[in-house]
Design a protein around this motif. Structure first.
Motif, short mmCIF file in Angstrom:
data_model
loop_
_atom_site.label_atom_id
_atom_site.label_comp_id
_atom_site.label_asym_id
_atom_site.label_seq_id
_atom_site.Cartn_x
_atom_site.Cartn_y
_atom_site.Cartn_z
N GLN A 259 0.82 -1.21 0.00
CA GLN A 259 0.00 0.00 0.00
C GLN A 259 0.86 1.26 0.00
O GLN A 259 0.40 2.33 -0.43
CB GLN A 259 -0.94 0.00 1.21
N SER A 260 2.09 1.13 0.46
CA SER A 260 3.01 2.27 0.47
C SER A 260 4.09 2.14 -0.61
O SER A 260 5.07 2.89 -0.61
CB SER A 260 3.68 2.40 1.85
N GLY A 261 3.90 1.17 -1.50
CA GLY A 261 4.81 1.03 -2.64
C GLY A 261 6.00 0.13 -2.42
O GLY A 261 6.94 0.14 -3.24
N TYR A 262 6.00 -0.66 -1.35
CA TYR A 262 7.12 -1.55 -1.08
C TYR A 262 6.73 -2.99 -1.39
O TYR A 262 5.69 -3.47 -0.93
CB TYR A 262 7.56 -1.44 0.38
N ASN A 263 7.59 -3.67 -2.14
CA ASN A 263 7.27 -5.02 -2.59
C ASN A 263 8.20 -6.04 -1.93
O ASN A 263 9.28 -6.34 -2.43
CB ASN A 263 7.39 -5.11 -4.11
#
Length: 349
Positions: A259-263
């Motif tokens: 959701q915060s762009g971290y994979n």
């Protein structure tokens, strides 16, 4: 070379966790001249299986502070570890002096770190810490780790090394004790400590001996009284890491991070990210990642779940190997008793 402490039971210990926490084996087994094992995974008989322990409610601790695990009862405490280390070094120093060599008594300072606490510490990440240090250790933490990793032996001449390690049979007309002065100190501290009976599935002939050509002072790490509880500590951690409930928590944590762009697929994966070790100070990107990580761990109760699972797995292991663990306790008591006598001046030379 690092021993595979629980081949057949344990999974691979995450290198990231090993780098964040002081090696527990170094704390407990440091007094043994630990040898290397081959590291191969040969079949062993009667390997145990552990059913996932029931958890009725997931605790929500915010850090490892104040947490305890049942295996802690089978380790030397930090104070006891320092007592044993200092006494052993006194015996080594006295032995070396008889052969004309100097060996500082405080060459091994001991550690303030608890193996059990160190197994729990990486599970938690406070948002306030993440916002300042990211995944880097605080200066206080670094000082604590560095103290525990101080090199035990001073620089010695080849002749002194031979007497210390036992590769010389005699020096200056005197017979060198079997195993050298190191073996003399270690064996004196362990006098009266019965050999711990290991489970059959943990035994393998090539692990009972030090490497070929090793000094007489060296022995297999498995000969140390702390080997069994250390193996169980590692095994319980890895069983908790592989537990389906941890996998489910990792999935929730991963979704939170996305959701915060971290994979990242798991908490373990983010700790393995080599970018955090590139610089001495945390980068802005690292701090932002760590803050999100800290929030997502709290959301899925990651630390509390892993703690509860280790608690359950350790209780099962302790019940299964109660007799052997009682031998560990008796060995620890003997070492502390011997060390106390040495420090009080009541031990025989």
């Amino acid at each position: 070379m690092r021993s595979d402490l629980m081949s057949g039971l344990r999974l691979a210990t995450p290198p990231s966790l090993a780098s964040l926490a002081m090696s527990a084996a170094a704390l407990v087994l440091g007094l043994a001249a630990a040898g290397c094992s081959s590291g191969t995974d040969e079949p062993r008989s009667a390997r145990p299986t552990f059913s996932p322990p029931p958890i009725t409610a997931t605790p929500t601790p915010q850090s490892a502070d104040g947490l305890a695990l049942p295996l802690e009862a089978y380790f030397l405490t930090p104070d006891q570890n320092r007592t044993v280390a200092r006494a052993q070094n006194m015996l080594i120093s006295d032995c070396m002096r008889r052969f004309g060599f100097s060996y500082p008594v405080n060459a091994s300072g001991g550690s303030d770190l608890s193996p059990v606490k160190e197994a729990l510490r990486p599970l938690f990440l406070a948002e306030s810490k993440a916002a300042r240090w990211g995944y880097h250790a605080t200066p206080e933490r670094l000082a604590q780790i560095n103290k525990g990793q101080e090199t035990a032996a001073p620089k010695l001449s080849p002749a002194a090394q031979a007497v210390l390690r036992g590769t010389a049979k005699s020096h200056g007309g005197q017979d060198v004790p079997k195993g050298g002065c190191f073996g003399h100190g270690r064996d004196s501290i362990e006098a009266g400590a019965a050999k711990v009976k290991l489970p059959p599935w943990m035994k393998r002939a090539d692990e009972d001996k030090p490497p070929a050509g090793a000094a007489p002072a060296m022995r297999s790490a498995r000969a140390a009284p702390g080997y069994l509880p250390q193996s169980m500590l590692n095994g319980a951690f890895d069983l908790a890491l592989a537990d389906p409930r941890t996998k489910q928590a990792d999935a929730g944590w991963s979704a939170c991070m996305k959701q915060s762009g971290y994979n990242y697929a798991s908490v373990d994966a983010i700790l393995r990210d080599g970018r955090w070790a590139v610089s001495d100070a945390p980068t802005a990107s690292e701090i932002a990642t760590a803050v999100t990580d800290a929030r997502c761990r709290v959301k899925v109760k990651y630390g509390g779940l892993m703690y509860a699972l280790q608690l359950g797995y350790q209780k099962t292991m302790i019940d299964m190997y109660a007799d052997s663990l009682n031998q560990v306790k008796q060995a620890n008591e003997a070492m502390v008793r011997n060390a106390t006598k040495v420090l009080s001046g009541n031990a025989a030379d």
